[in-house]
Design an enzyme around this catalytic site. Structure first.
Site, PDB file in Angstrom:
ATOM      1  N   MET A   1       1.870  -6.912  -3.427  1.00  0.00           N
ATOM      2  CA  MET A   1       0.851  -6.657  -4.446  1.00  0.00           C
ATOM      3  C   MET A   1       1.330  -5.564  -5.409  1.00  0.00           C
ATOM      4  O   MET A   1       0.529  -4.977  -6.145  1.00  0.00           O
ATOM      5  CB  MET A   1      -0.471  -6.248  -3.795  1.00  0.00           C
ATOM      6  CG  MET A   1      -1.025  -7.366  -2.913  1.00  0.00           C
ATOM      7  SD  MET A   1      -2.801  -7.307  -2.749  1.00  0.00           S
ATOM      8  CE  MET A   1      -2.998  -5.746  -1.920  1.00  0.00           C
TER       9      MET A   1
ATOM     10  N   HIS B   1       8.366  -1.825   0.867  1.00  0.00           N
ATOM     11  CA  HIS B   1       8.550  -3.141   0.235  1.00  0.00           C
ATOM     12  C   HIS B   1      10.043  -3.435   0.057  1.00  0.00           C
ATOM     13  O   HIS B   1      10.505  -4.555   0.288  1.00  0.00           O
ATOM     14  CB  HIS B   1       7.914  -3.170  -1.157  1.00  0.00           C
ATOM     15  CG  HIS B   1       6.432  -2.982  -1.185  1.00  0.00           C
ATOM     16  ND1 HIS B   1       5.838  -1.846  -1.699  1.00  0.00           N
ATOM     17  CD2 HIS B   1       5.411  -3.775  -0.778  1.00  0.00           C
ATOM     18  CE1 HIS B   1       4.513  -1.976  -1.626  1.00  0.00           C
ATOM     19  NE2 HIS B   1       4.232  -3.117  -1.066  1.00  0.00           N
TER      20      HIS B   1
ATOM     21  N   LYS C   1       3.863  -3.159   9.358  1.00  0.00           N
ATOM     22  CA  LYS C   1       2.831  -2.182   8.978  1.00  0.00           C
ATOM     23  C   LYS C   1       1.440  -2.834   8.982  1.00  0.00           C
ATOM     24  O   LYS C   1       0.458  -2.245   9.403  1.00  0.00           O
ATOM     25  CB  LYS C   1       3.175  -1.636   7.592  1.00  0.00           C
ATOM     26  CG  LYS C   1       2.030  -1.131   6.760  1.00  0.00           C
ATOM     27  CD  LYS C   1       1.839   0.329   6.966  1.00  0.00           C
ATOM     28  CE  LYS C   1       0.751   0.959   6.138  1.00  0.00           C
ATOM     29  NZ  LYS C   1      -0.035   0.136   5.267  1.00  0.00           N
TER      30      LYS C   1
ATOM     31  N   MET D   1       4.757   4.287   4.966  1.00  0.00           N
ATOM     32  CA  MET D   1       4.723   4.144   3.504  1.00  0.00           C
ATOM     33  C   MET D   1       3.656   3.128   3.110  1.00  0.00           C
ATOM     34  O   MET D   1       3.500   2.102   3.771  1.00  0.00           O
ATOM     35  CB  MET D   1       6.080   3.694   2.992  1.00  0.00           C
ATOM     36  CG  MET D   1       7.116   4.769   3.130  1.00  0.00           C
ATOM     37  SD  MET D   1       8.678   4.222   2.461  1.00  0.00           S
ATOM     38  CE  MET D   1       9.671   5.666   2.818  1.00  0.00           C
ATOM     39  N   SER D   2       2.926   3.448   2.054  1.00  0.00           N
ATOM     40  CA  SER D   2       1.865   2.563   1.583  1.00  0.00           C
ATOM     41  C   SER D   2       1.586   2.875   0.120  1.00  0.00           C
ATOM     42  O   SER D   2       1.667   4.041  -0.300  1.00  0.00           O
ATOM     43  CB  SER D   2       0.595   2.812   2.400  1.00  0.00           C
ATOM     44  OG  SER D   2      -0.520   2.248   1.743  1.00  0.00           O
ATOM     45  N   SER D   3       1.237   1.835  -0.637  1.00  0.00           N
ATOM     46  CA  SER D   3       0.891   2.050  -2.044  1.00  0.00           C
ATOM     47  C   SER D   3      -0.310   2.992  -2.152  1.00  0.00           C
ATOM     48  O   SER D   3      -0.472   3.693  -3.142  1.00  0.00           O
ATOM     49  CB  SER D   3       0.549   0.720  -2.712  1.00  0.00           C
ATOM     50  OG  SER D   3       1.582  -0.203  -2.488  1.00  0.00           O
TER      51      SER D   3
HETATM   52  P1  AMP Z   1       1.339  -5.044  -0.006  1.00  0.00           P
HETATM   53  O1  AMP Z   1       1.954  -4.869  -1.355  1.00  0.00           O
HETATM   54  O2  AMP Z   1       0.644  -3.825   0.498  1.00  0.00           O
HETATM   55  O3  AMP Z   1       0.498  -6.292   0.103  1.00  0.00           O
HETATM   56  O4  AMP Z   1       2.538  -5.256   0.999  1.00  0.00           O
HETATM   57  C1  AMP Z   1       3.477  -6.274   0.800  1.00  0.00           C
HETATM   58  C2  AMP Z   1       4.330  -6.410   2.027  1.00  0.00           C
HETATM   59  O5  AMP Z   1       5.005  -5.171   2.269  1.00  0.00           O
HETATM   60  C3  AMP Z   1       3.514  -6.733   3.291  1.00  0.00           C
HETATM   61  O6  AMP Z   1       4.240  -7.672   4.073  1.00  0.00           O
HETATM   62  C4  AMP Z   1       3.446  -5.396   3.967  1.00  0.00           C
HETATM   63  O7  AMP Z   1       3.272  -5.479   5.360  1.00  0.00           O
HETATM   64  C5  AMP Z   1       4.795  -4.807   3.627  1.00  0.00           C
HETATM   65  N1  AMP Z   1       4.793  -3.346   3.765  1.00  0.00           N
HETATM   66  C6  AMP Z   1       3.919  -2.478   3.202  1.00  0.00           C
HETATM   67  N2  AMP Z   1       4.200  -1.227   3.595  1.00  0.00           N
HETATM   68  C7  AMP Z   1       5.273  -1.310   4.418  1.00  0.00           C
HETATM   69  C8  AMP Z   1       6.033  -0.351   5.151  1.00  0.00           C
HETATM   70  N3  AMP Z   1       5.745   0.950   5.129  1.00  0.00           N
HETATM   71  N4  AMP Z   1       7.075  -0.788   5.895  1.00  0.00           N
HETATM   72  C9  AMP Z   1       7.370  -2.123   5.948  1.00  0.00           C
HETATM   73  N5  AMP Z   1       6.693  -3.066   5.268  1.00  0.00           N
HETATM   74  C10 AMP Z   1       5.656  -2.670   4.525  1.00  0.00           C
END
Ligand code: AMP
Length: 306
Positions: free
Chosen positions: A30, A37, A149, A184-186
């Protein structure tokens, strides 16, 4: 790097790549990318010939419209980061194309979604399973990469792919963390400086539970209590759930074992953070961990000759 918005063009691109005998690796996101990511992209790079990453902030998986509006976005930076990891295609479909006006089909995965994030976020996993199914049909990948995650999400996708016989292999990638352990997270970008300093308590708590297990405790209640004690040291943290579940079913576990996952969701201010620890991985960091029963490989019978 190509940037493709048109769904038919994306489908045609992958078709050509695969006709040429090359494999396509797909990383759905996203956006507002971070090194977690990019870890997925790097893994895709090592396992596939051509890497496609998508950015699509999916409206149907936000049960709260304000959360969708607040979701951080930075298109330029995302494109640069993907380019720096040698991504071949950035796929950015438009919401109006993904969801055609009277779209009325959804994909719902039951059972696995009854616990953890399921009850508190009605419609969330249905939104995820539906958009991921649609994205798989748009990208036509050999392998798709998801982060541990979001472990419940990963298991939901694995189950959906298995049950609907979607021809893609799902690869789970271990959680990438900051040096102090915060996953890590957005959403981390929305933490204040003070909240950011407190947030690593979540990972400390998960480790406290694994330590209790390693020291011989296997009653779920006691294992979870070890984590709860650590979390309660930060009174600003509002725990939404802290639960030990079986990775195969996502159902609450009574005793801890190597299929256990301890998962947590907590609010710091208005920022909702989730994290988890897989006991199998904590015990053997490099072990592959799938926890989803595969289908038996079907026989091929040669009939007649050509
Ligand atoms: P998102 O943009 O939050 O929907 O995440 C996109 C992908 O990145 C999903 O498969 C998440 O599980 C993965 N992801 C997000 N944060 C992490 C992280 N810290 N380590 C590994 N994968 C991640």
């Amino acid at each position: 790097m190509k940037i493709i918005a048109n769904i038919a063009k994306m489908q045609e691109f992958s078709r050509q790549v695969r006709l040429g005998g090359l494999s396509v690796g797909f990383v759905p996101t996203m956006g507002y990318l971070h090194d977690g990511h990019l870890e997925l992209v790097r893994r895709a790079r090592t396992e596939c010939d051509v890497v496609v990453a998508s950015i699509f902030v999916n409206p149907t998986q936000f049960n709260n419209p304000a959360d969708f509006d607040k979701y951080p976005r930075n298109d330029q930076r995302d494109a640069e980061l993907l380019l720096s990891e040698r991504t071949d295609v950035l796929f950015k479909p438009h919401a109006d194309d993904v969801y055609v006006g009277d779209a009325s089909t959804t994909v719902a995965v039951s059972g696995l979604t009854d616990s953890l994030c399921g009850p508190g976020r009605p419609g969330h996993f249905e939104g995820v399973a539906t958009v991921v199914t649609a994205l798989f049909n748009m990208v036509g990948a050999d392998k798709a990469f998801f982060g541990e995650k979001d472990f419940q999400q990963l298991q939901v996708i694995r189950r959906m792919v298995r049950d609907l016989h979607v021809p893609v292999e799902i690869v789970g990638v271990p959680t990438r963390r900051e040096s102090d352990g915060l996953a890590m997270s957005s959403r981390n970008a929305r933490l204040t400086e003070g909240q950011r300093k407190l947030a690593p308590v979540i990972y400390r708590a998960l480790n406290a539970a694994v330590d209790a297990y390693i020291e011989g405790e296997d009653e779920a209640v006691a294992v979870v209590d070890a984590a709860r004690a650590e979390l309660s040291s930060v009174e600003e943290l509002e725990v939404e759930y802290l639960e030990l579940v079986d990775a195969r079913t996502m159902k609450p576990a009574e005793t801890a074992d190597e299929n256990s996952v301890l998962a947590v969701a907590a609010l710091l201010g208005d920022v909702r953070l989730i994290d988890n620890i897989l006991f199998a991985r904590a015990l053997a960091p490099d072990a592959a961990f799938d926890a989803c029963e595969a289908h038996a490989v079907p026989d091929v019978i040669e009939y007649g000759s050509h």
